[in-house]
Enzyme design. Sequence first.
Site, PDB file in Angstrom:
ATOM      1  N   GLY A 262      39.485  43.512  33.193  1.00  0.00           N
ATOM      2  CA  GLY A 262      40.442  44.268  34.001  1.00  0.00           C
ATOM      3  C   GLY A 262      39.804  45.465  34.696  1.00  0.00           C
ATOM      4  NE  ARG A 263      36.497  48.213  29.969  1.00  0.00           N
ATOM      5  CZ  ARG A 263      37.058  47.414  29.079  1.00  0.00           C
ATOM      6  NH1 ARG A 263      38.330  47.071  29.204  1.00  0.00           N
ATOM      7  NH2 ARG A 263      36.368  46.939  28.070  1.00  0.00           N
TER       8      ARG A 263
HETATM    9  O1  F6P Z   1      46.126  47.777  27.995  1.00  0.00           O
HETATM   10  C1  F6P Z   1      44.866  47.799  28.552  1.00  0.00           C
HETATM   11  C2  F6P Z   1      44.709  46.767  29.626  1.00  0.00           C
HETATM   12  O2  F6P Z   1      44.594  45.509  29.058  1.00  0.00           O
HETATM   13  C3  F6P Z   1      43.511  47.075  30.508  1.00  0.00           C
HETATM   14  O3  F6P Z   1      42.329  46.630  29.967  1.00  0.00           O
HETATM   15  C4  F6P Z   1      43.913  46.405  31.780  1.00  0.00           C
HETATM   16  O4  F6P Z   1      43.158  46.846  32.881  1.00  0.00           O
HETATM   17  C5  F6P Z   1      45.366  46.789  31.852  1.00  0.00           C
HETATM   18  O5  F6P Z   1      45.813  46.747  30.514  1.00  0.00           O
HETATM   19  C6  F6P Z   1      46.220  45.921  32.730  1.00  0.00           C
HETATM   20  O6  F6P Z   1      46.164  44.590  32.337  1.00  0.00           O
HETATM   21  P1  F6P Z   1      46.705  43.444  33.284  1.00  0.00           P
HETATM   22  O7  F6P Z   1      45.894  43.440  34.530  1.00  0.00           O
HETATM   23  O8  F6P Z   1      46.565  42.176  32.501  1.00  0.00           O
HETATM   24  O9  F6P Z   1      48.156  43.730  33.601  1.00  0.00           O
END
Ligand code: F6P
Length: 521
Positions: A262-263
Amino acid sequence: MTARQRCDRTPAWARLRELYDTCGRTLDLRRAFEADPGRFERLSLQVPHVFADLSKNLIDAPLQQSLTELARASGVQAHRDAMFQGEHVNRTEDRAAMHWLLRQPLQGAGGLAPALQAELRQVHGVLDAMLAYAQAVREDAAITDVVNIGIGGSDLGPQMAVLALDEFVDHRKRYHFVSSVDGHELSAVLRQVRPENTLFLVASKSFTTLETMTNARSARAWFTAQGGRDIARHFCALTSNVQAAAEFGITTTFGFWDWVGGRYSMWSAIGLPVAIAIGPQRFRELLAGAHAMDQHFLGAPLEQNLPVQLALLDVWYRNFHGFTSRSVAPYHSGLRRMQAYLQQLEMESNGKRVDESGQALPYATSPVIWGEPAANGQHAYFQMLHQGSDVIPVEFIAVKKVAHDLPEHHHKLLANGLAQAQALMLGQQDAGGHRHMPGNRPSTFLLLEELTPASLGALIALYEHRVFVAGSLWGINSFDQWGVELGKVLAKAIELRLASGDAAGLDGSTAGLLQRLRDPR
Ligand code: F6P
């Protein structure tokens, strides 16, 4: 899998301990500059799009060599190569980490393994489709507002980039970012937009994140309540869970893969708001800048490898000097969300207390990353940086040429950045009492020629790789984030209790707060 060696189990670590005790702890930057007129040249690096002055850090040439030896002995190169070969370096989730593949051009990809070449063709298939869509949205005058609904990596990267690249943004449209489940955010945006003129981008790798799904459902309910009918035209999903997006009723979806954390995802479909804002060509330049940094990371010898050298400084400061945080000081208002972005990138990646095999670590890992646009920070917390009881390494980020036509302002801004770095180092030794400033406070100065899509891409990729190397040295998995799960599970249970009032079995504080929140008075 490659032979990684935890940093503290290498002979280089023991050697560094000795060096720290004999000369590292007492190294004085002022004396180091006097003793070595070539220090600035020796300790600065020009890499793609970024010049880095490391000379105001608490190292000298022999220390730098010993730190570099630590990287060598810990198997950083082999670990890096494993990531670039698509090995499952994210071991706890049994996944590869191939954000770098998202910016790999098709031409010249001949060296990639056949399986990766197939992935790369898929990457470019989605990229081309997404950029064609971005172009169509840009040309669609009826769409005046783009609302990105996402959180964490599905928000911070695109938001940071749209702000940073303001000079290149098509301002005939407005770009909104809704991340929190705090209803103030969404309702403030909905007050400003009209359904027939709005494109909602539901950005979520998992398409299950509570905040994003709550916001997306409320946005859809608002859209239909306002008479909006064409969900296909006004909602688009950016996700690796294409099926969940379809079940939600979204038919326009750009996908990506489980090997994009995600990051690390702003280079994927998650970058769509950026592509709409700056256009396909500029988005490709962003990718090209990041790719240039990938090539630097892969090819430069460790001594001249900027991500490696920055990560070594992180270890030096955290584990030898015991500094607990690092302040990021951007001297460019476009970089005002940079710290938030870096907080997730660094602290979610390396905020871990066990090594890759689950063993508790005997040393500290990620520093706390914090800061504000520094021209403001100077009139707020810089006092503590100069005279506080903690030593906090500062990372200055400045840009040589800017787009506005107020040269006097820029001149003053840069002078302030240089002066702060100088004051941290020199201090005010001859003054006594309250005016005394000890100095010898370390900083790194990163300088971009201009803030362009390419230089921003290179800067972000630099940080990604620095985080990877620090995690590699610390022996941790930088690609998982188990620590955020417990709060999510508890929130679900508490949501039910908040509705029912059932506080049975809760700890005293949570029960007390819950009752207070339910109290009608
Ligand atoms: O809760 C943390 C997290 O999993 C992050 O690593 C990620 O960027 C964010 O939540 C959003 O996740 P998603 O893109 O699956 O909604």
